[in-house]
Enzyme design. Structure first.
Site, PDB file in Angstrom:
ATOM      1  N   HIS A 186       0.620   9.188  10.364  1.00 19.25           N
ATOM      2  CA  HIS A 186       0.686   9.268  11.827  1.00 19.25           C
ATOM      3  C   HIS A 186      -0.644   9.757  12.420  1.00 19.25           C
ATOM      4  CE1 HIS A 186       4.866   8.029  12.179  1.00 19.25           C
ATOM      5  NE2 HIS A 186       5.044   8.672  11.031  1.00 19.25           N
ATOM      6  N   SER A 237       4.653  -1.266   3.092  1.00 22.61           N
ATOM      7  CA  SER A 237       3.917  -2.275   3.866  1.00 22.61           C
ATOM      8  C   SER A 237       4.105  -3.720   3.409  1.00 22.61           C
ATOM      9  CB  SER A 237       2.423  -1.944   3.908  1.00 22.61           C
ATOM     10  OG  SER A 237       2.212  -0.831   4.699  1.00 22.61           O
ATOM     11  N   ARG A 264       0.842  -1.204   0.000  1.00 15.68           N
ATOM     12  CA  ARG A 264       0.000   0.000   0.000  1.00 15.68           C
ATOM     13  C   ARG A 264       0.874   1.249   0.000  1.00 15.68           C
ATOM     14  NH1 ARG A 264       2.411   2.404   3.020  1.00 15.68           N
ATOM     15  NH2 ARG A 264       2.401   2.553   5.264  1.00 15.68           N
ATOM     16  N   ASP A 274      -2.416   0.234   7.437  1.00 15.85           N
ATOM     17  CA  ASP A 274      -1.814  -0.610   6.407  1.00 15.85           C
ATOM     18  C   ASP A 274      -2.661  -1.857   6.163  1.00 15.85           C
ATOM     19  OD1 ASP A 274       0.162   1.250   6.786  1.00 15.85           O
ATOM     20  OD2 ASP A 274       1.484  -0.087   7.905  1.00 15.85           O
ATOM     21  N   GLY A 303       8.657   1.416   3.015  1.00 11.40           N
ATOM     22  CA  GLY A 303       7.446   2.010   3.580  1.00 11.40           C
ATOM     23  C   GLY A 303       6.218   1.683   2.756  1.00 11.40           C
TER      24      GLY A 303
END
Ligand code: GLA
Length: 382
Positions: A40, A130, A33, A176, A128
């Site tokens: 955050h 996922s 993804r 995620d 990053g």
């Protein structure tokens, strides 16, 4: 299933036959993804707009009479015999994580027959995107197949999230896993991470294109910064007297500013403003107002850089170069995506403009860091 994916499934099957000397009986896959906006925010009960992408973890497997679960990972180049009943026997790393996911699945399903599996991946690791959540979701898919049981999407996402917390030491949110399980072709998902409800938001490929530019700066969420940020947000929420930062408005934050130290205030300001940006981005995307959507992406990057402090020079340079190209050169907006401190930026670009933009940004990056970033042209997948 597209041609590339058919090839990958076939590759996993062949690798399985070679490795285990028998035919596989089941194949499952889970996408990676990318997050368009809203970082955050998930562990603050807030909003995010992730999209499952056409990069996958693919698993081929078959039942086994050997009494244990064996998994061969092509990326690691190693096979593990998993102690599903006691994952912590494994040292920290992918074996413990895989055993942990299956341990939780076995608990949920009331049993788990032995099986063999091979895992292949087209999701860049440490970028990053996922890969870890996709690995977990694919493993649960195998467990569903071999038990004949299944989990509702949200329960499945929670199980995979718990595996990250307990067996990988990453206190992640739920974005995620939900994006991977619920994503669909050509769409991003507007997630309310509290309920957690989601609404599909079309990202029309004939209007815009998404470039994921990997800085090559490896990020590790288990190194403590992610956990620190989560703690700072929780402290800020407590000081504001709310259950989660989702419950604070910007007005409230400003009027209660004296209750927080400077760090807590800036962390909270990021989360509160980012939640607003996610809603505004989804509204802009629905109207094909890409100029506005891109502006919100830039604001998001600046907020993650200055208030949340999770960017690194590589990410800032990529985002700044994309900003310098601007809408006239084909870039509507660009921001870091995911947990940060390395990994990728995502650029929202005009369809057809991807080549010149990539070349220009790569040139500047090379000049500054002496190497080239990797550009992935991704689309919404399921
Ligand atoms: C990581 C976590 C997510 C989310 C993002 C930041 O990807 O796994 O839960 O917190 O960072 O948005």
């Amino acid at each position: 299933m597209d041609l590339e994916q058919t090839d990958r499934t076939e590759h996993a099957r062949q690798l399985f036959a070679k490795r285990f000397g028998k035919r596989s009986s089941v194949s499952v896959r889970a996408p990676g993804r990318v997050n368009l906006i809203g970082d955050h925010t998930d562990y603050n009960d807030g909003f995010a707009l992730p999209m499952a992408i056409n990069r996958y973890i693919s698993v081929a497997g078959a039942a086994s009479s050997g009494g244990s679960v064996r998994v061969f990972s092509e990326a690691v180049g190693a096979e593990a015999v998993l102690t599903v009943d006691d994952p912590s026997i494994h040292p920290p790393g992918w074996e413990r994580f895989a055993a942990g996911v299956l341990h939780l699945a076995k608990e949920a399903f009331g049993g788990l027959p032995a099986f063999d599996a091979v895992v292949i991946s087209s999701i860049p690791k440490g970028a990053g995107l996922s890969s870890s959540a996709a690995f977990a979701v694919a493993l649960v898919g195998m467990a569903e197949h071999f038990t004949g049981r299944s989990l509702e999407p949200i329960a499945k996402a929670r199980l995979c999230q718990k595996a990250e917390h307990v067996y990988a030491g990453v206190p992640c949110g739920i974005m995620d896993q939900l994006a991977i399980i619920q994503g669909s072709r050509g769409h991003a998902l507007l997630l309310d991470c509290r309920s957690p409800d989601s609404i599909s938001v079309p990202i029309p490929a004939d209007e815009v294109t998404l470039l994921v530019i990997d800085s090559g700066a490896e990020r590790a969420l288990s190194d403590g910064v992610y956990a620190d940020r989560r703690k700072e947000c929780e402290q800020a929420a407590e000081a504001l007297g709310v259950g989660a930062l989702r419950d604070s408005s910007l007005e409230m934050l400003e009027s209660e500013k004296a209750m927080l130290d400077d760090t807590q205030y800036r962390r909270a300001r990021h989360v509160v403003t980012e939640n607003n940006r996610v809603q505004a981005f989804a509204a802009a995307a629905r109207e094909s107002d890409w100029i506005n959507a891109g502006r919100l992406m830039r604001e998001s990057h600046v907020s993650l850089r200055d208030d949340f402090e999770v960017t690194v020079p590589e990410l800032d340079l990529l985002a700044d170069e994309a900003e310098a190209v601007g809408p006239s050169g084909g870039v509507f907006g660009c921001r870091m995506t995911g947990g940060g401190l390395g990994g990728c930026v995502i650029a929202l670009a005009k369809r057809g403009a991807e080549k010149p933009i990539s070349v220009r940004i790569a040139k500047q990056f090379d000049r500054a860091f002496g190497r080239l970033p990797t550009v992935h042209h991704v689309r919404g997948a399921g």
